[in-house]
Structure formats: C-alpha cells, structure tokens
Design a protein around this motif. Structure first.
Motif, PDB file in Angstrom:
ATOM      1  N   SER A 139     123.847 -27.187 -33.598  1.00 28.69           N
ATOM      2  CA  SER A 139     124.759 -26.703 -32.561  1.00 28.69           C
ATOM      3  C   SER A 139     126.140 -26.413 -33.138  1.00 28.69           C
ATOM      4  CB  SER A 139     124.861 -27.705 -31.419  1.00 28.69           C
ATOM      5  OG  SER A 139     125.507 -28.881 -31.848  1.00 28.69           O
ATOM      6  N   PHE A 148     126.692 -24.998 -35.965  1.00 29.08           N
ATOM      7  CA  PHE A 148     126.611 -23.656 -36.518  1.00 29.08           C
ATOM      8  C   PHE A 148     126.812 -22.626 -35.410  1.00 29.08           C
ATOM      9  CE2 PHE A 148     124.158 -19.890 -37.869  1.00 29.08           C
ATOM     10  CZ  PHE A 148     124.905 -19.559 -38.984  1.00 29.08           C
ATOM     11  N   SER A 149     126.269 -22.896 -34.246  1.00 28.95           N
ATOM     12  CA  SER A 149     126.457 -22.005 -33.100  1.00 28.95           C
ATOM     13  C   SER A 149     127.924 -21.939 -32.704  1.00 28.95           C
ATOM     14  CB  SER A 149     125.630 -22.475 -31.913  1.00 28.95           C
ATOM     15  OG  SER A 149     124.257 -22.413 -32.206  1.00 28.95           O
ATOM     16  N   LYS A 150     128.611 -23.072 -32.789  1.00 29.00           N
ATOM     17  CA  LYS A 150     130.040 -23.092 -32.486  1.00 29.00           C
ATOM     18  C   LYS A 150     130.804 -22.209 -33.467  1.00 29.00           C
ATOM     19  CE  LYS A 150     130.205 -27.762 -30.557  1.00 29.00           C
ATOM     20  NZ  LYS A 150     130.729 -29.119 -30.760  1.00 29.00           N
ATOM     21  N   VAL A 151     130.434 -22.251 -34.741  1.00 27.78           N
ATOM     22  CA  VAL A 151     131.082 -21.422 -35.754  1.00 27.78           C
ATOM     23  C   VAL A 151     130.858 -19.948 -35.424  1.00 27.78           C
ATOM     24  CG1 VAL A 151     131.036 -20.725 -38.188  1.00 27.78           C
ATOM     25  CG2 VAL A 151     130.981 -23.143 -37.587  1.00 27.78           C
ATOM     26  N   GLN A 152     129.620 -19.595 -35.104  1.00 29.62           N
ATOM     27  CA  GLN A 152     129.315 -18.208 -34.770  1.00 29.62           C
ATOM     28  C   GLN A 152     130.101 -17.750 -33.545  1.00 29.62           C
ATOM     29  OE1 GLN A 152     125.007 -18.525 -34.487  1.00 29.62           O
ATOM     30  NE2 GLN A 152     124.825 -17.108 -36.205  1.00 29.62           N
ATOM     31  N   ASP A 153     130.136 -18.573 -32.515  1.00 30.97           N
ATOM     32  CA  ASP A 153     130.855 -18.222 -31.292  1.00 30.97           C
ATOM     33  C   ASP A 153     132.349 -18.036 -31.573  1.00 30.97           C
ATOM     34  OD1 ASP A 153     128.495 -18.353 -29.867  1.00 30.97           O
ATOM     35  OD2 ASP A 153     128.878 -20.370 -29.080  1.00 30.97           O
ATOM     36  N   VAL A 179     133.841 -17.235 -34.447  1.00 30.51           N
ATOM     37  CA  VAL A 179     134.055 -16.019 -35.230  1.00 30.51           C
ATOM     38  C   VAL A 179     133.923 -14.786 -34.333  1.00 30.51           C
ATOM     39  CG1 VAL A 179     133.132 -14.584 -37.094  1.00 30.51           C
ATOM     40  CG2 VAL A 179     133.408 -17.043 -37.433  1.00 30.51           C
ATOM     41  N   ASN A 180     132.895 -14.784 -33.490  1.00 31.86           N
ATOM     42  CA  ASN A 180     132.701 -13.644 -32.593  1.00 31.86           C
ATOM     43  C   ASN A 180     133.842 -13.498 -31.602  1.00 31.86           C
ATOM     44  OD1 ASN A 180     130.273 -12.916 -33.781  1.00 31.86           O
ATOM     45  ND2 ASN A 180     129.059 -14.166 -32.388  1.00 31.86           N
ATOM     46  N   SER A 181     134.389 -14.603 -31.133  1.00 30.06           N
ATOM     47  CA  SER A 181     135.471 -14.547 -30.163  1.00 30.06           C
ATOM     48  C   SER A 181     136.773 -14.017 -30.782  1.00 30.06           C
ATOM     49  CB  SER A 181     135.711 -15.919 -29.541  1.00 30.06           C
ATOM     50  OG  SER A 181     136.296 -16.804 -30.464  1.00 30.06           O
ATOM     51  N   GLU A 214     136.913 -11.584 -33.047  1.00 30.52           N
ATOM     52  CA  GLU A 214     136.753 -10.208 -33.524  1.00 30.52           C
ATOM     53  C   GLU A 214     137.773  -9.247 -32.896  1.00 30.52           C
ATOM     54  OE1 GLU A 214     133.308  -6.802 -34.053  1.00 30.52           O
ATOM     55  OE2 GLU A 214     132.840  -8.644 -32.971  1.00 30.52           O
ATOM     56  N   LEU A 272     138.444 -22.975 -37.089  1.00 24.65           N
ATOM     57  CA  LEU A 272     137.266 -22.746 -37.922  1.00 24.65           C
ATOM     58  C   LEU A 272     137.290 -23.654 -39.149  1.00 24.65           C
ATOM     59  CD1 LEU A 272     134.732 -21.033 -38.334  1.00 24.65           C
ATOM     60  CD2 LEU A 272     136.151 -19.372 -39.524  1.00 24.65           C
TER      61      LEU A 272
END
Length: 57
Positions: A2, A4-9, A11-13, A15, A40
């Motif tokens: 989970s 890793f999902s936080k990291v992805q979210d 980074v996406n936020s 952009e 991050l």
C-alpha cells in the motif's frame, strides 16, 4: 504494498503542478511541487526502513 500505491498517487497528484511550474512559470505551483517532493522523500525513507526490517527478520 500500500505504501507503493501512496507513492504512485503522490507522484500522479503532482503532475499538474509540475506542468504549471515548468511550462508556465507559476511560482505557487513550484511551492506545491517542493512540498510534495518532501512528502515523497519522507515516504521513501519509511519504505526503506520497512524493507530493511523485513529483510533482517
């Protein structure tokens, strides 16, 4: 996993703020980018510690 999902979210936020800062020169977006990158960094450190603890048993 989970984390890793936080990291992805995160980074996406960020952009949109990256685009606003680098393409349009929006200074407030740059502040948001810096804040997000600090978050991050902290999240990455937490993940590193967790992985090390699991690895060492």
């Amino acid at each position: 996993m989970s984390q890793f999902s936080k990291v992805q979210d995160l980074v996406n936020s960020l952009e949109g703020d990256f685009e606003k800062f680098y393409d349009k020169g929006n200074q407030a977006a740059g502040t948001r980018v810096r804040k997000g990158m600090q978050e991050l960094k902290n999240l990455a450190q937490e993940i590193r510690i967790d992985v090390q603890n699991i690895k060492n048993g």
